[in-house]
Design a protein around this motif. Structure first.
Motif, PDB file in Angstrom:
ATOM      1  N   LEU A 114     -49.860  50.564  31.473  1.00 49.94           N
ATOM      2  CA  LEU A 114     -49.791  52.015  31.604  1.00 49.94           C
ATOM      3  C   LEU A 114     -49.522  52.684  30.267  1.00 49.94           C
ATOM      4  O   LEU A 114     -48.758  52.170  29.452  1.00 49.94           O
ATOM      5  N   THR A 115     -50.133  53.821  30.074  1.00 52.31           N
ATOM      6  CA  THR A 115     -49.806  54.753  28.998  1.00 52.31           C
ATOM      7  C   THR A 115     -49.442  56.052  29.701  1.00 52.31           C
ATOM      8  O   THR A 115     -50.178  56.495  30.585  1.00 52.31           O
ATOM      9  N   VAL A 116     -48.297  56.623  29.349  1.00 46.05           N
ATOM     10  CA  VAL A 116     -47.795  57.791  30.061  1.00 46.05           C
ATOM     11  C   VAL A 116     -47.535  58.930  29.092  1.00 46.05           C
ATOM     12  O   VAL A 116     -46.848  58.748  28.089  1.00 46.05           O
ATOM     13  N   GLU A 117     -48.102  60.099  29.376  1.00 48.25           N
ATOM     14  CA  GLU A 117     -47.796  61.307  28.627  1.00 48.25           C
ATOM     15  C   GLU A 117     -46.761  62.085  29.433  1.00 48.25           C
ATOM     16  O   GLU A 117     -46.959  62.339  30.621  1.00 48.25           O
ATOM     17  N   ALA A 118     -45.658  62.419  28.774  1.00 37.78           N
ATOM     18  CA  ALA A 118     -44.572  63.117  29.461  1.00 37.78           C
ATOM     19  C   ALA A 118     -44.176  64.366  28.702  1.00 37.78           C
ATOM     20  O   ALA A 118     -44.419  64.482  27.495  1.00 37.78           O
ATOM     21  N   VAL A 119     -43.558  65.288  29.431  1.00 39.20           N
ATOM     22  CA  VAL A 119     -43.067  66.535  28.842  1.00 39.20           C
ATOM     23  C   VAL A 119     -41.579  66.654  29.150  1.00 39.20           C
ATOM     24  O   VAL A 119     -41.064  66.016  30.072  1.00 39.20           O
ATOM     25  N   ASN A 120     -40.892  67.488  28.344  1.00 38.59           N
ATOM     26  CA  ASN A 120     -39.488  67.771  28.654  1.00 38.59           C
ATOM     27  C   ASN A 120     -39.304  69.281  28.784  1.00 38.59           C
ATOM     28  O   ASN A 120     -40.211  70.065  28.487  1.00 38.59           O
ATOM     29  N   ALA A 121     -38.128  69.676  29.206  1.00 39.47           N
ATOM     30  CA  ALA A 121     -37.847  71.094  29.496  1.00 39.47           C
ATOM     31  C   ALA A 121     -37.902  71.972  28.253  1.00 39.47           C
ATOM     32  O   ALA A 121     -38.085  73.180  28.351  1.00 39.47           O
ATOM     33  N   ARG A 122     -37.753  71.390  27.081  1.00 37.01           N
ATOM     34  CA  ARG A 122     -37.779  72.177  25.835  1.00 37.01           C
ATOM     35  C   ARG A 122     -39.190  72.320  25.261  1.00 37.01           C
ATOM     36  O   ARG A 122     -39.368  72.812  24.158  1.00 37.01           O
ATOM     37  N   GLY A 123     -40.194  71.862  26.029  1.00 37.55           N
ATOM     38  CA  GLY A 123     -41.577  72.010  25.582  1.00 37.55           C
ATOM     39  C   GLY A 123     -42.088  70.816  24.798  1.00 37.55           C
ATOM     40  O   GLY A 123     -43.209  70.827  24.316  1.00 37.55           O
ATOM     41  N   GLY A 124     -41.280  69.779  24.678  1.00 39.55           N
ATOM     42  CA  GLY A 124     -41.711  68.573  23.973  1.00 39.55           C
ATOM     43  C   GLY A 124     -42.736  67.791  24.772  1.00 39.55           C
ATOM     44  O   GLY A 124     -42.783  67.855  25.991  1.00 39.55           O
ATOM     45  N   ARG A 125     -43.567  67.075  24.066  1.00 45.14           N
ATOM     46  CA  ARG A 125     -44.610  66.256  24.685  1.00 45.14           C
ATOM     47  C   ARG A 125     -44.622  64.929  23.937  1.00 45.14           C
ATOM     48  O   ARG A 125     -44.582  64.899  22.711  1.00 45.14           O
TER      49      ARG A 125
END
Length: 138
Positions: A94-105
């Protein structure tokens, strides 16, 4: 080429997703089939739950928005029991793209989380079911 792409429109809500299966047809042309959670039978949704449990190892700060599943290979101790004996096993990577609440990717791979490489039978069956060359994905 065989690949599954998962898109989570609401990161962290695993019950809402779009699955795109990409595979070569009998003539070598690349095909893609798109499914939502409503298009997939309960049997395969249960297997999808195993994929989600792997993605869920991300910290609470990061939520998956996309994931890609591809075939790979890992080395494991040999079944013959001889010390130093290794064999190659097919696995889902798996390769996973994730985001966080501060707008990070950020993109996470099996180098970040060993769990992103799994030879689990259910994961392999799920992958093979959706990437085989036919239109029946119930």
């Amino acid at each position: 080429m065989k690949e599954l792409q998962f898109y989570f429109p609401t990161p962290g809500n695993w019950g809402l997703f779009i699955l795109t299966a990409i595979f070569s047809d009998r003539n070598g042309f690349i095909q893609s089939r798109r499914f939502t959670q409503d298009d997939i039978s309960t049997k395969w949704l249960e297997a999808f739950g195993e994929v989600v449990s792997v993605i869920a190892v991300l910290s609470d700060e990061w939520k998956a928005v996309q994931a890609w599943a591809r075939l790979g290979q890992i080395m494991v101790p040999g079944a013959d029991g001889e010390e130093g004996s290794m064999e190659t096993v097919e696995t889902i990577v798996l390769t996973v793209e994730a985001v966080n609440a501060r707008g990070g990717r950020r993109v996470f791979t099996s180098e970040d989380y060993a769990e992103f490489s799994t030879p689990a039978k259910a994961a392999m069956e799920f992958f093979n079911h959706f990437t085989k060359n036919n239109n029946n994905h119930e």
